[in-house]
Every structure is written in C-alpha cells, then in structure tokens.
Design a protein around this motif. Structure first.
Motif, short mmCIF file in Angstrom:
data_model
loop_
_atom_site.label_atom_id
_atom_site.label_comp_id
_atom_site.label_asym_id
_atom_site.label_seq_id
_atom_site.Cartn_x
_atom_site.Cartn_y
_atom_site.Cartn_z
N THR A 427 0.83 -1.21 0.00
CA THR A 427 0.00 0.00 0.00
C THR A 427 0.86 1.25 0.00
OG1 THR A 427 -1.84 1.12 1.12
CG2 THR A 427 -0.19 0.08 2.52
N SER A 428 0.36 2.29 -0.63
CA SER A 428 1.07 3.56 -0.72
C SER A 428 1.02 4.28 0.62
CB SER A 428 0.43 4.43 -1.81
OG SER A 428 0.97 5.73 -1.80
N ALA A 467 -2.20 -2.94 -3.58
CA ALA A 467 -2.19 -4.15 -4.41
C ALA A 467 -2.17 -5.38 -3.52
CB ALA A 467 -0.97 -4.15 -5.32
N ASP A 468 -2.86 -6.42 -3.96
CA ASP A 468 -2.93 -7.68 -3.21
C ASP A 468 -2.12 -8.73 -3.96
OD1 ASP A 468 -3.55 -9.95 -1.83
OD2 ASP A 468 -5.67 -9.99 -2.38
N PHE A 469 -1.10 -9.25 -3.30
CA PHE A 469 -0.28 -10.33 -3.86
C PHE A 469 -0.63 -11.62 -3.11
CE2 PHE A 469 1.91 -6.47 -4.80
CZ PHE A 469 2.54 -6.67 -6.02
N THR A 470 -1.16 -12.60 -3.83
CA THR A 470 -1.52 -13.88 -3.22
C THR A 470 -0.32 -14.81 -3.24
OG1 THR A 470 -3.83 -13.67 -3.91
CG2 THR A 470 -3.04 -15.87 -3.33
N VAL A 471 0.10 -15.24 -2.05
CA VAL A 471 1.26 -16.12 -1.89
C VAL A 471 0.77 -17.47 -1.38
CG1 VAL A 471 3.45 -16.46 -0.70
CG2 VAL A 471 2.75 -14.15 -1.40
N THR A 501 6.06 2.99 -0.19
CA THR A 501 5.05 1.95 0.04
C THR A 501 5.34 1.22 1.35
OG1 THR A 501 6.25 0.18 -1.10
CG2 THR A 501 4.81 1.58 -2.44
N GLU A 502 4.36 0.49 1.81
CA GLU A 502 4.49 -0.31 3.01
C GLU A 502 3.76 -1.63 2.79
OE1 GLU A 502 3.89 0.26 7.88
OE2 GLU A 502 2.85 1.58 6.45
N ALA A 503 4.31 -2.71 3.30
CA ALA A 503 3.72 -4.04 3.09
C ALA A 503 3.19 -4.61 4.39
CB ALA A 503 4.74 -4.98 2.48
#
Length: 727
Positions: A427-428, A467-471, A501-503
């Motif tokens: 996310t920003s 953004a959503d990253f599916t792992v 950004t931050e995760a």
C-alpha cells in the motif's frame, strides 16, 4: 470474620438458602447467552501485523471474495469427475446461490484438483460476523441443502471452511460437555461414597455446586457482554471441571472440619459455626491463590485467554461464597444425619498408612527430598522437546468431523497451502498510485522465498493505492514450516517494498505467527506476575519470607514435570505435531495455583505441629500423617475431574485434561506429601523467618493463632496427641 459468617448462615439457614435461590433464578433468567467465537484472528490485538493486514483488506477490497465455507465434491466411487458430474456441480452451485441463506453473500464455482477427482463450490459470508454462531447456523443449512441437492447423482459432497468448522466445533463442544459433565458427576459421587459411605454427602455437593454453576455461568455471561470479551465454546467444558472439582474440594474441607468438631463433642449447629470459623481462612486463601492466578490472564494479549481468566475467577469466587454460606446452611439444617447410615464419623481414624509415610519423611528427609526432586527433574527433561501447534479449530474437535475431513482431503488434492493462502498487501504511504511496472519484480521476489509455492499479484483497488499479492505456501497453514515460511515472507515483503510503500502480510499463517509471538509475550508477563502474587499470598498466610520462595520453586518444578510428561505422551508417543499453543499458560496457572493450595495445606499443618512443641523433622512426619488423607482425597477428586476432559474427543481438551490432572497428581502426591515437608524439615526453623510461626505458643495464643489455617480440613488431632491437645 469467618465466625461471624458462620453464625449468620447457621442461625438463619432458611434465609440463606432462599437468598441463593432467588439470586440464582434472577441471574439465570436475565443473563445474556454466552457468545462463542472460533475466529483465531479475533483473539489478537490490532497492533499485530496480521490484524493490520486484515483491516487494510477490508478498506481496500471491501468486496473481495474470501470463502467462509467450501463445498468439496468427489465421486462416490472415488474416480475422476465426468462431464455429467461437472454439470451436477454447476447446478448445485447455482441452486445454493438461489437459496438466499442468511449470511451468505456469494456462491461461486471453485477450481478442480489437478488429478480431476475433486472440485468445489466457494461460499462467501459476511466478514463482520466471522466465527460467530449465526455463521455456524448458515453452514448447517448449507450442508443440509448441498447434500439434498446432490441426491440422485454420483457425487459425495462435504462442507468445510471456517464456518463449517465453527459448526462442527460447536457440536463437538456440546458432546464433550455432556461427557465431561457425566464423568465428573460419576467420579465425585463414587469417590465421596467411598470416603464417607453416606449417600446424602455424596449427592449433596453435586446438587449445591450445580446451583452455583448456574449462577457462575450467568455472571460470566454478564461480564463477557459488559467488558466486550471474546469467548470460545471450550471454556464451558473447562468451567464444568473447575466448578465441580474445586467446589468439591471446598466441600470436603468444610465437612472434614465439621466432622472433627462433632467428634470433639460440639453441639451440631455450634460444630458448623466452628467449622466455618476454622476452615474459612483455609478456603479463602485457597480460592484467593486460584483467583489471582486466573486474573493474571488479563495481562495476556490473546482475547481467548483474556476472557478465560475472568471467567474462571468468577467461577471460583462464586464457589468460595457458596463454601462459606450455602453449604454450611444446608448441612446445618440436615445435621449429623448427613453422615447416615455410616457410624465411622463418630470415631477417630488411625491413618496407619499415612503415619508410616510420615515416619519415613521424619527419619530420612534428605533422601525423600532428593528422590522426589529427581522424579520431578527427570520428567522436566521432556520440556526440551516442546512444540506448539496453532490450529485452534482442528484442535477443538475430532479429525472425523466433516470440516476436518474436508481440510485433510483438500491438503492432499490441492497444494497444502491452497486452502488458506497468504496475502501480501502493498500500500502507498503517501496516497499516490502504485507503480504497476514494479509488481512483477515484487511478486518474483516473494515467489523465491523458501517455502513459497507461488506468488502473483491478484488485484488492485480502485484508487490504485493498494495491491494484493496472493502467496501460496508449500505447507498447511498451521504447521511450524508454514509459520517459519511466513516469517521469511514478511522479511522479504518489507525489505523489497518500493519507496513510498508499506507491506502488510495477512492470512492464517500470519495470524498463527502473531499468536506465537503473543504467547511468548504471555510467558514473559503472565508467568512471573502470577508467581509473585501467589508468593505474596503465601508470605501473608505463613508470615514468612523464606517459605514462599521454596514453595513456589517446588511448584514451578512440578510445572516442568507436568509439561515434560505431556510432551512425552502426546508428541512422542501419540505422534502429535505439537501441543496446543495456549496449553503451557493454562497448565501453569492451574498447576501453580492448585499446587500451591496443597503445599499450603501441608506446610500449615506442619506449622501447627511445630507449635505444639515438636522439632522440624517430627513436625513434618506428623503433618504428613494427619494432613495426608485430606491431600489425597482432594487431590484424587480434582485430578479425576480434570481427567474427564479427555473424554471430549479432541486434542485441545485431551491435552488439557491430561496435563492438569497429571499436574495435580504431582502437586498432591509428590510435592505436598514428600518434597515440601522434607525440604521444610531440612531447613528447620529458618523456614519461618522472620515470623517464627513454628514456635510453641501458650494454649490460648496457640488456639487463636493456629486455628483457621489451610490444613484444618483433616484435623484428626485428638488421635495423634497423647495429651489430647488441640492446636
């Protein structure tokens, strides 16, 4: 104070009983229902990363599809699904969507397995009610409707997922509660019949504690609603055991003392007043240690344990009040007929076996301390192999439950981590849109993490800021390997996040990772706080600075022995991947609090014997002779009632039942009977510094000072003292 309480309830027993009945009816009739939550994420504070990720997901992707239930299909003959089968699955999926079942928002087809033998329907429910009973009700209707729609086809359909697990956990809990309740009743009834040979005494505590149980459950429901605490259905099973186990202990303490007063020639009502006077401090100190230990759970970071602490404290508090009011009132009304038809209450027992044990401790205190200490140390070695497991849902029900069968089949048919993928939300931090050209490289770095099967960017919010990253991990979400892998995913997700950004890493494995961190925090906080508070109680009761240190150290050694034995039984022998994550915390509190009670019982009796002029070694031997029967009776009943939890048929309550019952056996039959008295005998008068509470007193002072202590429940004193003195 306790004499005044005894006078009030014995002189006005009818009013006391009526007051209890009115209170019980009012509380039970107006108490809210006790909520139940099986959603592990609700147990964590919002400061943990997995919860931050879930909150971000709600804001950025409010309509994102997250299945709460999964209908898994396979052919009844186990073969590959045919085209006709696929049409039947599509029809069932469509029909389920048209049912408009409460809580159900979307019903969509899911992917087939690689071997072509399985496919699924995914059901999304209202995320605001995750883990709540209403979603369990929705799962029940979904399960029934899916099976009905599959009739006449070659398909076998089973419902899994979190909502179905909540339903099965609820059903399993009800069955477990019934088995635990029946087992507890039978054990208490049979044991009391053997001890007293009096039907009234065997039935009376079950009836009275049953009334107390209703009151306690109502008060707990009020507290849960008032303070917004989380609840879990397993708490009800624990409450049954705590109420009836601890309540029976307090009942025994009072009846033993009442019987002794009758033997001394007291008039029945006066005998009960004296019993409350002499045993009141004993019950209050015992309950105080347990309540303080349970309240220490309020310091836990886990909602489940935060709720359990006050709940169990309320239960013990209600039992304490009943032990000082309701039980004396009812027994005083019945009088000595409570012992009918046995006549043994009229004469003093010789306690020959405990006298022999006492002589052994008196003659060889050093050998006794070394042998009992070595037993505890050897058992404690097992703690080195301790591992934790974090899947509360599967731990709370048998593997044969339908949702557990679905979980097992999905792990075999699909990727082990496919049932509960991990999500990385990028996310920003400044509100600007993310640079989409960097998504592929970011996903590649996530996919290269050891333990990750695949990683891809699956969705971007409307504003382009998240953004959503599916792992997908290679391991099932609750395993140690998955938790270790998600830790590595976090490291890479944070370090590889582009500037601005931050995760945040979410998903079940991330939740379990945070639960692990929360439990470790509790070890560093709850354990020492509970120990310090119990030591303060010991110090105040015994007026000693020395005794509390070795008493709490011996109980800590008992905890190590209990955890070690539990590891050997469940991990090494039965092959469990680990013990339920909250078990050591719960076990520590039960074993420390209740183990301390038995230590208090023995050392207080030892002090009483010393006050009659006996030297430390002789006092230790006499204490074991006369307090031993009470420790044995109370310890056996309490251990046996906790052991009934093993009847529930799930790993959580089986492990908890074994661990706590074993810990109580260690506390009663190793620590209190051998380790504590032998150590006290070896330390001698120094054990009572600076109060010198073991010094002989004048008759008047001795009677006043040694009366209401924890050991008075089994004061068969006239038999042991040739001069007929009573402490």
């Amino acid at each position: 104070m306790f004499r005044r309480i005894g006078n009030a309830v014995v002189r006005h027993p009818i009013w006391t009983i009526v007051a209890w009945l009115i209170a019980a009816v009012a509380i039970v009739a107006t108490a809210p229902s006790l909520p139940s939550n099986s959603d592990e994420s609700s147990f964590l504070p919002k400061s943990y990363e997995s919860i931050k990720a879930a909150d971000l997901q709600q804001k950025a992707f409010p309509s994102a599809f997250t299945p709460s239930a999964i209908a898994l299909y396979q052919r009844t003959d186990g073969g590959k699904l045919t085209a006709a089968d696929q049409k039947d699955v599509a029809r069932i999926t469509t029909e389920l969507g048209k049912k408009h079942i409460d809580q159900v928002q979307k019903v969509v087809p899911g992917p087939p397995s690689k071997d072509g033998k399985y496919t699924m329907t995914l059901v999304q429910m209202d995320s605001k009610n995750a883990g709540q009973p209403k979603q369990a009700d929705a799962a029940k209707e979904l399960r029934e409707q899916a099976k009905q729609l599959a009739k006449g086809t070659h398909l076998d359909v089973k419902l899994g997922g979190s909502a179905a697990q909540a339903l099965d956990q609820q059903d399993s809990s009800k069955r477990g509660e019934a088995l635990i309740g029946i087992g507890t009743f039978v054990i208490i009834l049979v044991t009391l019949l053997i001890i007293f040979r009096a039907p009234i005494l065997a039935v009376l505590p079950l009836v009275l504690i049953g009334l107390v149980s209703a009151v306690a459950n109502g008060l707990i429901a009020y507290a849960t609603k008032l303070f917004g605490l989380q609840a879990n259905s397993s708490i009800s099973s624990i409450l049954i055991v705590v109420l009836f186990g601890v309540g029976t202990d307090y009942f025994l303490f009072l009846i033993f003392r009442y019987r002794e007063s009758l033997r001394a020639g007291d008039e029945p009502k006066q005998a009960m007043i004296n019993a409350v006077d002499r045993v009141g401090e004993a019950i209050a100190s015992a309950a105080g240690a347990v309540i303080i230990a349970f309240l220490a759970l309020v310091l836990s970071t886990l909602g489940f344990l935060k709720q359990m602490g006050p709940a169990l404290a309320i239960a013990v508090g209600a039992t304490l009040v009943a032990g000082l009011t309701l039980i004396p009132a009812v027994v005083s009304l019945i009088g000595p007929k409570v012992f009918w038809p046995s006549k043994s209450w009229q004469k003093e027992p010789q306690n020959a076996r405990f006298a022999a044990l006492g002589r052994g401790v008196q003659r060889r205190p050093a050998l006794t301390a070394v042998v009992s200490g070595l037993v505890l140390l050897v058992l404690s070695i097992g703690t080195l192999g301790y591992k934790a497991t974090f899947d509360l849902a599967s731990g709370s029900m048998p593997d044969t439950k339908e949702s557990m069968v679905v979980q097992d089949q999905m792990q075999k048919a699909y990727s082990a981590g496919a049932a509960a993928p991990t999500d990385v939300y990028l996310t920003s931090t400044d509100g600007k849109q993310l640079d989409g050209s960097r998504f592929k490289e970011y996903a590649r770095k996530l996919g290269e993490v050891d333990g990750v099967a695949s990683a891809r960017m699956t969705q971007l919010n409307k504003e382009g800021t998240t953004a959503d990253f599916t792992v997908t991990l290679k391991y099932e979400a609750s395993t140690d390997k998955a938790i270790d892998a998600v830790g590595r995913v976090r490291d890479v997700a944070h370090s590889a996040a582009p500037d601005g950004t931050e995760a945040f890493v979410g998903g079940m494995s991330s939740i379990y990772k945070d639960i692990d961190a929360a439990v470790n925090h509790d070890y560093r906080t709850v354990f020492p706080v509970a120990a310090i508070l119990i030591m303060i109680i010991l110090g105040l009761l015994l007026r000693s600075v020395v005794a509390p240190w070795y008493l709490i150290a011996s109980v800590g050694l008992g905890f190590g022995a209990t955890l070690g034995a539990t590891v050997w039984i469940f991990q090494d022998w039965q092959g469990h991947s680990g013990l339920m994550f909250m078990l050591p915390v719960i076990m520590y509190l039960f074993v420390v609090a209740i183990g301390t009670d038995y230590n208090i019982l023995m050392i207080a009796r030892l002090r009483e014997e010393a006050r009659e002029g006996r030297e430390p070694r002789e006092a230790a031997g006499m204490a074991l002779r006369h307090a031993g029967p009470t420790v044995a009776a109370a310890g056996f009943i309490l251990a046996a009632t906790f052991a009934t939890m093993m009847l529930a048929g799930n790993s959580l309550l089986s492990e908890m039942g074994f661990a706590v019952s074993f810990g109580i056996v260690v506390a009663a039959f190793v620590m209190a009977m051998f380790f504590t008295p032998s150590l006290t005998a070896l330390i001698g008068h120094a054990a009572w510094w600076p109060g010198h509470g073991d010094r002989a007193r004048t008759p008047d002072a001795g009677a006043a000072g040694s009366g209401p202590v924890r050991s008075d429940e089994d004061r068969d004193t006239t038999a042991h003292d040739p001069a007929g003195r009573r402490g």
